[in-house]
Write a protein that holds these residues in place. Structure first.
Motif, PDB file in Angstrom:
ATOM      1  N   THR A 195       7.354   2.350   8.502  1.00 16.30           N
ATOM      2  CA  THR A 195       5.975   2.721   8.214  1.00 16.30           C
ATOM      3  C   THR A 195       5.381   1.891   7.083  1.00 16.30           C
ATOM      4  O   THR A 195       6.045   1.618   6.074  1.00 16.30           O
ATOM      5  CB  THR A 195       5.906   4.218   7.838  1.00 16.30           C
ATOM      6  N   PHE A 196       4.117   1.525   7.261  1.00 20.35           N
ATOM      7  CA  PHE A 196       3.282   0.920   6.220  1.00 20.35           C
ATOM      8  C   PHE A 196       2.222   1.969   5.891  1.00 20.35           C
ATOM      9  O   PHE A 196       1.551   2.484   6.790  1.00 20.35           O
ATOM     10  CB  PHE A 196       2.637  -0.361   6.752  1.00 20.35           C
ATOM     11  N   GLU A 226       6.844   0.749   3.441  1.00 22.98           N
ATOM     12  CA  GLU A 226       6.113  -0.048   2.460  1.00 22.98           C
ATOM     13  C   GLU A 226       4.871   0.734   2.084  1.00 22.98           C
ATOM     14  O   GLU A 226       4.083   1.115   2.960  1.00 22.98           O
ATOM     15  CB  GLU A 226       5.724  -1.414   3.031  1.00 22.98           C
ATOM     16  N   ALA A 227       4.686   0.992   0.802  1.00 23.31           N
ATOM     17  CA  ALA A 227       3.588   1.840   0.343  1.00 23.31           C
ATOM     18  C   ALA A 227       2.741   1.110  -0.686  1.00 23.31           C
ATOM     19  O   ALA A 227       3.273   0.424  -1.570  1.00 23.31           O
ATOM     20  CB  ALA A 227       4.134   3.132  -0.251  1.00 23.31           C
ATOM     21  N   HIS A 228       1.418   1.278  -0.579  1.00 22.95           N
ATOM     22  CA  HIS A 228       0.481   0.697  -1.541  1.00 22.95           C
ATOM     23  C   HIS A 228      -0.470   1.793  -2.009  1.00 22.95           C
ATOM     24  O   HIS A 228      -1.186   2.388  -1.199  1.00 22.95           O
ATOM     25  CB  HIS A 228      -0.290  -0.465  -0.916  1.00 22.95           C
ATOM     26  N   VAL A 256      -8.977  -2.325  -2.681  1.00 23.96           N
ATOM     27  CA  VAL A 256      -8.215  -1.938  -1.487  1.00 23.96           C
ATOM     28  C   VAL A 256      -8.287  -2.989  -0.373  1.00 23.96           C
ATOM     29  O   VAL A 256      -7.590  -2.861   0.635  1.00 23.96           O
ATOM     30  CB  VAL A 256      -8.684  -0.577  -0.917  1.00 23.96           C
ATOM     31  N   GLN A 257      -9.114  -3.990  -0.554  1.00 22.09           N
ATOM     32  CA  GLN A 257      -9.330  -4.956   0.524  1.00 22.09           C
ATOM     33  C   GLN A 257      -8.085  -5.769   0.868  1.00 22.09           C
ATOM     34  O   GLN A 257      -8.032  -6.386   1.924  1.00 22.09           O
ATOM     35  CB  GLN A 257     -10.496  -5.870   0.162  1.00 22.09           C
ATOM     36  N   SER A 258      -7.092  -5.712   0.015  1.00 22.94           N
ATOM     37  CA  SER A 258      -5.850  -6.447   0.288  1.00 22.94           C
ATOM     38  C   SER A 258      -4.985  -5.781   1.337  1.00 22.94           C
ATOM     39  O   SER A 258      -4.058  -6.402   1.865  1.00 22.94           O
ATOM     40  CB  SER A 258      -5.038  -6.596  -1.007  1.00 22.94           C
ATOM     41  N   LEU A 262      -1.826  -7.414   3.727  1.00 24.30           N
ATOM     42  CA  LEU A 262      -0.477  -6.903   3.487  1.00 24.30           C
ATOM     43  C   LEU A 262       0.108  -6.290   4.758  1.00 24.30           C
ATOM     44  O   LEU A 262       1.296  -6.458   5.056  1.00 24.30           O
ATOM     45  CB  LEU A 262      -0.512  -5.860   2.365  1.00 24.30           C
ATOM     46  N   PHE A 263      -0.730  -5.593   5.510  1.00 24.93           N
ATOM     47  CA  PHE A 263      -0.288  -5.002   6.774  1.00 24.93           C
ATOM     48  C   PHE A 263       0.087  -6.090   7.784  1.00 24.93           C
ATOM     49  O   PHE A 263       1.114  -6.007   8.460  1.00 24.93           O
ATOM     50  CB  PHE A 263      -1.393  -4.103   7.320  1.00 24.93           C
TER      51      PHE A 263
END
Length: 274
Positions: A195-196, A226-228, A256-258, A262-263
């Motif tokens: 999971t992302f 992976e968590a942001h 948050v646009q990154s 990243l995904f």
């Protein structure tokens, strides 16, 4: 590019369909390549499905080498388990047509936002196994290979967005047992797909604890995650850009646009083209 709409059968006859955006092959290029499929599951509190979390996400997926599908699932007054059966049908449809749609059937990723994140994670965990079996689905065969959860509704407890659960469950909301069953931090198991996940600390509608509870459950069960967690931003940001802002105003959050890049990097690592 191939585009199409496929109507999905709903238990109560409500409208549900899958929009497909499939990268076509060309004799000038490697026609043997199969691509990951990303099923986009918009949010909307189980009351509507947001346009801001639909085609704009699909186009980003296409531009980065993935086939994209947008699920428009049944919402209130339609109730559980309609939407989860529609998502299971969508995954079955994609895997059954993998060759035709140049898709790797072992690289099917659900990308859910808000209540759509709850729907995605309901299928990814074992929460709906009983209902799936009752309606002819093997829970393991319709389980996605990966999940992207954006500011997801997860828990029905202290930090739960109760309006989503009220819309999802209708008259059964107050019965308790099903509400507890659909509190997904308690439904993660070793079969839950990698999971992302991302969320903002300042989300006032669906608190960040929803994602933190899911992350903790994944860690306890050995599920790769992976968590942001971003420092600012309201709920429902989608891409966090002017393109997906509500009526073109607000909801632009640079920090948050990154998440999209990243995904995409996560997909590239975890699901390389074959």
């Amino acid at each position: 590019m191939l585009t199409f709409r496929h109507d999905l059968k709903s238990l109560d006859g409500s409208s549900a369909y899958l929009d497909g955006y499939v990268i076509d092959t060309s004799p000038e290029m490697n026609s043997a390549v199969t691509r990951p499929a990303v099923i986009i599951v918009p949010g909307g509190g189980y009351v509507f499905t947001s346009d801001r979390e639909a085609e704009p996400i699909a186009l980003k997926m296409l531009g980065n080498g993935c086939n994209a599908f947008v699920l428009r699932y049944s919402v209130s007054p339609s109730v559980y388990p309609n939407a989860i059966l529609e998502l299971a049908s969508a995954i079955t449809l994609i895997r059954n047509n993998a060759s035709k749609w140049h898709t790797n059937p072992n690289q099917v990723i659900v990308a859910g936002f808000s209540a759509g994140g709850h729907l995605s994670a309901t299928l990814g965990t074992g929460a709906a196994a009983e209902q799936l079996k009752e309606h002819g689905f093997d829970p393991d065969l319709v389980r996605p290979n990966g999940m992207m959860l954006g500011y997801p509704v997860i828990t029905s407890g202290k930090y739960g967005h109760q309006d989503s659960f009220k819309a999802l469950l209708g008259k059964t909301y107050n019965t308790g047992s099903l509400l507890n069953r659909l509190s997904l931090e308690s439904q993660v198991d070793e079969k839950t797909p990698r999971t992302f996940i991302w969320h903002t600390i300042t989300d006032q509608l669906v608190p960040v604890q929803n994602s933190l509870l899911f992350v903790q459950a994944c860690l306890e069960h050995g599920v790769p995650i992976e968590a942001h967690i971003y420092p600012s931003g309201d709920h429902g940001l989608s891409l966090g850009t002017a393109e997906t802002a509500w009526h073109g105003h607000g909801a632009v959050e640079q920090c948050v646009q990154s998440w999209m890049q990243l995904f995409i990097s996560w997909i590239t690592r975890e699901f390389p083209n074959s």
